[in-house]
Design an enzyme around this catalytic site. Sequence first.
Site, PDB file in Angstrom:
ATOM      1  N   GLY A   1      -2.454 -24.719 -16.452  1.00 23.34           N
ATOM      2  CA  GLY A   1      -1.849 -25.223 -15.419  1.00 23.34           C
ATOM      3  C   GLY A   1      -0.460 -24.377 -15.032  1.00 23.34           C
ATOM      4  N   SER A   2       0.528 -25.115 -14.479  1.00 29.42           N
ATOM      5  CA  SER A   2       1.770 -24.200 -14.207  1.00 29.42           C
ATOM      6  C   SER A   2       2.556 -23.354 -14.909  1.00 29.42           C
ATOM      7  CB  SER A   2       2.522 -25.397 -13.264  1.00 29.42           C
ATOM      8  OG  SER A   2       2.034 -26.150 -12.387  1.00 29.42           O
TER       9      SER A   2
END
Lengths: 470, 488
Positions: B220-221
């Site tokens: 993810g981020s």
Amino acid sequence: MSSLNPLNALPQGFTHRRRRGAELFLLLLSLVVGVGGYAAVGLGVEGEIPVNIIGYGVWLTALCLVSHVAVRYLAPYADPVLLPIVAALNGLGLAIIYRIDLANLAADDDANTFSSDQLIWMTLGVALFIGVLLVVRDHRRLQAFTYTSGFAAIVLLIMPLLPVIGVTRNGARIWINLLGFSFQPGEVAKVMLVIFFAGYLVLHRDALALAGRRVVGIDLPRGRDLGPILVMWLISLGVLVFQRDLGSSLLFFGLFLVMLYVATERPGWLVVGTTLFAGGAYAGFLLFSHVQARVDAWLNPFDPDVNSYQIVQGMYGMAWGGLIGRGLGQGDPTLIPFSYSDFIVASIGEELGLTGVMAVIVLYGLIVERALRTALVARDAFGKLIATGLGVVFALQVFVVIGGVTKLIPLTGLTTPFLSYGGSSLVANWFIVGLLLRISDQARRPLPDLAGDGDGADDGMDDSTQVVKL
Amino acid sequence: MNKPIRTMSIVCMLLFVGLLLNSTLLQYVQAGDLNSRDDNKRVRDAEYSRKRGAIIAGGQAVAESVPVDDAYKYLRTYPQPFKYAHLTGYYSYTYGRDAVESTQNEILSGSDPRLFVNRVVDLIGNTQPKGGSVKLTVDPAAQDAAFAGLRALGKQAEGAVVALEPTTGKILAMVSNPTYNPEALSSHDFSKVQENRERLLAAENKPLLNRATQEIYPPGSTFKLVTAAAALESGQYRPDSLVKGGDSLDLPQTDNDLPNYATGICGTTKITLTQALAQSCNTSFGSIGMQLGDEALREQSEKFGFGDVYLDDLTRQAESRFPAGDVDDPLTAYSAIGQYEVAATPLQMAMVAAGIANGGTVMRPYLVDEVRAPDLSVLDKTNPEPFRDAMSSTTARDLTQMMVETVDNGTASPAAMPGIKVAGKTGTAQSQADRPNYAWFVSFAPADNPEVAVAVLVEDAGVANDLISGGGLAAPIAKSVMEAVMNK
């Protein structure tokens, strides 16, 4: 005299020495292996020399001495190295089997033991060995039994397939049960086949060798001469299919090919036969799950889905033994299924190390070398073929079984000659040694004095006119 | 007939030479490998009759052998079973060994060449040879904090924590939950062991799996750190460069738009790169990713260790991955924000943080600090070793500043500590619709002189999706681990 003998290529006038004293000396050394090994097993496992060492030692010594005396009187010119090697291997085998007996007894008081049976079988083997020397005074007489031997071999091969007496063990149907004794007739069939092939090829080798045509540099035989080779191919495939015995199938066919090649001097036979065998083996691989299982275990022994427990344990045992081994009684050979028969080499590798395994392999190599040397100096084609056949069958068997155990080739069930527990194998191998000694006695014996006839020794060399000593 | 007989004797000789060579291969060349296989009962039996060395963390044994009154003489015990299970591994008679019990087996069992002299002395003195001990790099306080943090989410909460010392690569903490009790597999009651093992293998939440190193998850981020590093390294971006902002990114060749985590957080048209990282703007990093191209992202991720095996002290390390082959633009945009097929182990993400913390140099992670002889003399100490240069020190400094900003004024604020500069990055990765999102947090502190870099992954804490965020679930754990290291 500078002319050479056409068959044995030895200068005229050369006589072999008997070397019976050397044989006796070597035999004493091999007794040290046998009795010493037995004592070392007791020391290693239980910390004391076995109580029956005297009886055992005396018995083994008696067997060696009796066979030596028999050779001295019945085959005085026989090869002096063969008997001591065989005695050493047999003694070592007995010690290892005894060692595994002790381990099994320690685990379970009622465990089967094998060493005393093996000693009885060895005694029978030695008796048969002496019997061969006594009865077969000239191996060329066996040529009269060519087809009898062939027939006997086929009967022996079929016996395990018969109902009632045939028994399936561990997936292979190669045993018979008679009067409470079990026997592997294939071991005896092996010898019969050698005699049959030798007799057959002596008669037909010219036709097989000379007729035929040349295709791309290889002399191919005539179609009609292919008959016997095809029959043999079918028989070995039959052994593979019906008895599920990969090792014997390979052994019989390899034996036949080599003898054919030696008789005809035409490598084309090897090409044809190897192609046939490769084809048959590949078809067998495709058709039969038990063949696939063996190949799988060979290629991927560590794959958890492959049933390779035995070969992996054998490899572990040998690796654990390393260069000099754990010492007799210090390893764990009973972890290997059949550590006393098919896998006895792995047991030796574990407790006597690479050193012990190499010694065993070299001893086998010497047996083969002595057999082929006998073939080289033999004065008649029949003797040459039998000696070659026996030597090669021995080499093939040792290669197939030790190669299988050490994962050089796929594992096939064959006994390790003289080492493995097993009466049929032991007795048949003593029989083989008896025959070899008989042939080498004939080959090394000084020529009968025929030189006085005047027109050269060459006539005297001819098979058909040589005096048969009865 | 003599010629073919001679030929055959050469053939036979070759057969026998083959046998001799092959048995040499087996008993000499391959013997070591065969002896070290897990299912080799002979070697195991010999091992079992010796006192196996201890595994030590912070002066306390986390695995040790105690004498018992049965056929096997010594029983392996694990004083802190659940907390250290994935580091020590188990020592099972039937099922072999795992983790450090496996990788350091030669030292622990006493068969290592470095213990040769000890063995000779034991042989002469007729005493049973003993195994050496292994000292881990783990800081027990950090390990406690990591374990407590994950467990606070629930006994069965799925997740992992990895803490590294950025300057050396020492693993200061490594926890994976759910966990198991190694004693259940190391007992001498073999039928019980078999039962336990079957139960552990059958369990759906895979307690035997070390989630920190043996499984990969969409980062993810947190992967935006890699994208940001690639952007700064390309020379086309600086922390104050203006990049695309706004609420959504129109993906070429598709009808899809790439939205942000929430609307209104990323300005209207243009924002600075620092702001984009602080607010974790998908629009910005998606467009940066497309502009840099998948090749640049892949190269940058490989510089951090993606696609590589680097941890030798534990078994079966999984390789983190950046999708191979030509990735088209929309998928590159997804990759740039750590979605699509990008997947990483928590250890890998900790290495990303540690690399940034260490001025751009990623150190090779290691768990075994020292191996010691039975008399506790040090046989060998692991030297820290640079693994890759992931970026220039300038980039590392800029990126650190951006991460500090993310903690101070951005999504990573839950990790802020009074008086200490913390650098951090959150991540919330979506996967299939039928399973919860992954909550991530990577950070290091203090930002100006880093002592510890942490990655936390919460895979499943039994929380509804709208409550899952890296900042909410994972950041507090990372914070407590960093505090535990720095308070020493």
